[in-house]
Motif scaffolding. Sequence first.
Motif, PDB file in Angstrom:
ATOM      1  N   THR A  83      48.548  27.544  53.029  1.00  0.00           N
ATOM      2  CA  THR A  83      47.745  28.250  52.037  1.00  0.00           C
ATOM      3  C   THR A  83      47.855  29.751  52.269  1.00  0.00           C
ATOM      4  N   THR A  84      47.466  30.507  51.274  1.00  0.00           N
ATOM      5  CA  THR A  84      47.509  31.962  51.428  1.00  0.00           C
ATOM      6  C   THR A  84      46.527  32.449  52.487  1.00  0.00           C
ATOM      7  N   ALA A  85      45.542  31.623  52.812  1.00  0.00           N
ATOM      8  CA  ALA A  85      44.566  31.999  53.838  1.00  0.00           C
ATOM      9  C   ALA A  85      45.192  32.099  55.225  1.00  0.00           C
ATOM     10  N   ARG A  86      46.452  31.698  55.355  1.00  0.00           N
ATOM     11  CA  ARG A  86      47.120  31.792  56.659  1.00  0.00           C
ATOM     12  C   ARG A  86      47.231  33.232  57.147  1.00  0.00           C
ATOM     13  N   VAL A  87      47.048  34.198  56.241  1.00  0.00           N
ATOM     14  CA  VAL A  87      47.084  35.600  56.664  1.00  0.00           C
ATOM     15  C   VAL A  87      45.973  35.898  57.653  1.00  0.00           C
ATOM     16  N   ALA A  88      44.980  34.997  57.746  1.00  0.00           N
ATOM     17  CA  ALA A  88      43.912  35.189  58.720  1.00  0.00           C
ATOM     18  C   ALA A  88      44.439  35.168  60.153  1.00  0.00           C
ATOM     19  N   VAL A  89      45.566  34.493  60.375  1.00  0.00           N
ATOM     20  CA  VAL A  89      46.104  34.399  61.739  1.00  0.00           C
ATOM     21  C   VAL A  89      46.545  35.776  62.247  1.00  0.00           C
ATOM     22  N   PRO A  90      47.503  36.454  61.611  1.00  0.00           N
ATOM     23  CA  PRO A  90      47.874  37.773  62.134  1.00  0.00           C
ATOM     24  C   PRO A  90      46.751  38.800  62.003  1.00  0.00           C
ATOM     25  N   MET A  91      45.905  38.624  60.982  1.00  0.00           N
ATOM     26  CA  MET A  91      44.781  39.544  60.811  1.00  0.00           C
ATOM     27  C   MET A  91      43.828  39.432  62.001  1.00  0.00           C
ATOM     28  N   ALA A  92      43.520  38.211  62.415  1.00  0.00           N
ATOM     29  CA  ALA A  92      42.618  37.990  63.549  1.00  0.00           C
ATOM     30  C   ALA A  92      43.233  38.482  64.856  1.00  0.00           C
ATOM     31  N   VAL A  93      44.532  38.227  65.038  1.00  0.00           N
ATOM     32  CA  VAL A  93      45.202  38.681  66.263  1.00  0.00           C
ATOM     33  C   VAL A  93      45.189  40.210  66.336  1.00  0.00           C
ATOM     34  N   ALA A  94      45.460  40.865  65.209  1.00  0.00           N
ATOM     35  CA  ALA A  94      45.440  42.327  65.178  1.00  0.00           C
ATOM     36  C   ALA A  94      44.032  42.857  65.446  1.00  0.00           C
ATOM     37  N   LEU A  95      43.034  42.236  64.856  1.00  0.00           N
ATOM     38  CA  LEU A  95      41.655  42.673  65.060  1.00  0.00           C
ATOM     39  C   LEU A  95      41.227  42.499  66.519  1.00  0.00           C
ATOM     40  N   VAL A  96      41.511  41.341  67.078  1.00  0.00           N
ATOM     41  CA  VAL A  96      41.181  41.112  68.494  1.00  0.00           C
ATOM     42  C   VAL A  96      41.942  42.109  69.369  1.00  0.00           C
ATOM     43  N   GLY A  97      43.216  42.340  69.044  1.00  0.00           N
ATOM     44  CA  GLY A  97      44.005  43.310  69.801  1.00  0.00           C
ATOM     45  C   GLY A  97      43.390  44.697  69.772  1.00  0.00           C
ATOM     46  N   ALA A  98      42.923  45.121  68.594  1.00  0.00           N
ATOM     47  CA  ALA A  98      42.283  46.434  68.480  1.00  0.00           C
ATOM     48  C   ALA A  98      41.013  46.486  69.326  1.00  0.00           C
ATOM     49  N   LEU A  99      40.205  45.438  69.241  1.00  0.00           N
ATOM     50  CA  LEU A  99      38.944  45.418  69.989  1.00  0.00           C
ATOM     51  C   LEU A  99      39.162  45.428  71.499  1.00  0.00           C
ATOM     52  N   VAL A 100      40.073  44.590  71.993  1.00  0.00           N
ATOM     53  CA  VAL A 100      40.268  44.537  73.449  1.00  0.00           C
ATOM     54  C   VAL A 100      40.975  45.782  73.962  1.00  0.00           C
ATOM     55  N   THR A 101      41.821  46.384  73.149  1.00  0.00           N
ATOM     56  CA  THR A 101      42.460  47.633  73.568  1.00  0.00           C
ATOM     57  C   THR A 101      41.427  48.747  73.692  1.00  0.00           C
ATOM     58  N   VAL A 102      40.526  48.851  72.714  1.00  0.00           N
ATOM     59  CA  VAL A 102      39.452  49.855  72.797  1.00  0.00           C
ATOM     60  C   VAL A 102      38.552  49.555  73.994  1.00  0.00           C
ATOM     61  N   TRP A 103      38.214  48.284  74.182  1.00  0.00           N
ATOM     62  CA  TRP A 103      37.386  47.909  75.342  1.00  0.00           C
ATOM     63  C   TRP A 103      38.068  48.342  76.644  1.00  0.00           C
ATOM     64  N   ASN A 104      39.350  48.034  76.771  1.00  0.00           N
ATOM     65  CA  ASN A 104      40.083  48.403  77.987  1.00  0.00           C
ATOM     66  C   ASN A 104      40.081  49.915  78.179  1.00  0.00           C
ATOM     67  N   LEU A 105      40.258  50.666  77.099  1.00  0.00           N
ATOM     68  CA  LEU A 105      40.240  52.135  77.209  1.00  0.00           C
ATOM     69  C   LEU A 105      38.883  52.628  77.680  1.00  0.00           C
ATOM     70  N   LEU A 106      37.815  52.032  77.184  1.00  0.00           N
ATOM     71  CA  LEU A 106      36.475  52.411  77.648  1.00  0.00           C
ATOM     72  C   LEU A 106      36.280  52.087  79.128  1.00  0.00           C
ATOM     73  N   VAL A 107      36.788  50.937  79.564  1.00  0.00           N
ATOM     74  CA  VAL A 107      36.702  50.568  80.986  1.00  0.00           C
ATOM     75  C   VAL A 107      37.495  51.576  81.829  1.00  0.00           C
ATOM     76  N   ILE A 108      38.671  51.944  81.369  1.00  0.00           N
ATOM     77  CA  ILE A 108      39.508  52.901  82.100  1.00  0.00           C
ATOM     78  C   ILE A 108      38.789  54.255  82.217  1.00  0.00           C
ATOM     79  N   LEU A 109      38.207  54.700  81.112  1.00  0.00           N
ATOM     80  CA  LEU A 109      37.500  55.989  81.129  1.00  0.00           C
ATOM     81  C   LEU A 109      36.272  55.974  82.024  1.00  0.00           C
ATOM     82  N   ALA A 110      35.647  54.798  82.150  1.00  0.00           N
ATOM     83  CA  ALA A 110      34.440  54.683  82.985  1.00  0.00           C
ATOM     84  C   ALA A 110      34.780  54.494  84.461  1.00  0.00           C
ATOM     85  N   ALA A 111      36.019  54.110  84.776  1.00  0.00           N
ATOM     86  CA  ALA A 111      36.389  53.819  86.170  1.00  0.00           C
ATOM     87  C   ALA A 111      36.538  55.092  86.988  1.00  0.00           C
TER      88      ALA A 111
END
Length: 111
Positions: A83-111
């Motif tokens: 189905t066309t809803a399959r675009v949720a797969v790369p969309m979710a991976v990209a969103l999670v990637g953005a969130l964890v990358t920002v989280w990691n950057l915040l951890v790095i800045l706080a270390a």
Amino acid sequence: MKLSLEGVIEWGVANERTLWIAAVVLYGVGDTATTFVGLSADGVEEIGPVAGPLMDRYGQCSLVGVKVTLFGAFWMLWRTLETTARVAVPMAVALVGALVTVWNLLVILAA
């Protein structure tokens, strides 16, 4: 412009390649690179329930194996969905990637 699920799916279908590129850049490269940088700081550890124990046992390079395996699973899921809803797969991976990358950057800045 009114945001709707149909509109998001339509945009995603038209930009599927871009979504996969974003997923690779943000989750594959961004998360991996910031994880490696973060782990070089004192007091920072991987807290992922899969990656953490594997990295403890086999070293940091096992994170690359985890990413390759997950991307393979995500791609297979995307290819399997008809189905066309399959675009949720790369969309979710990209969103999670953005969130964890920002989280990691915040951890790095706080270390």
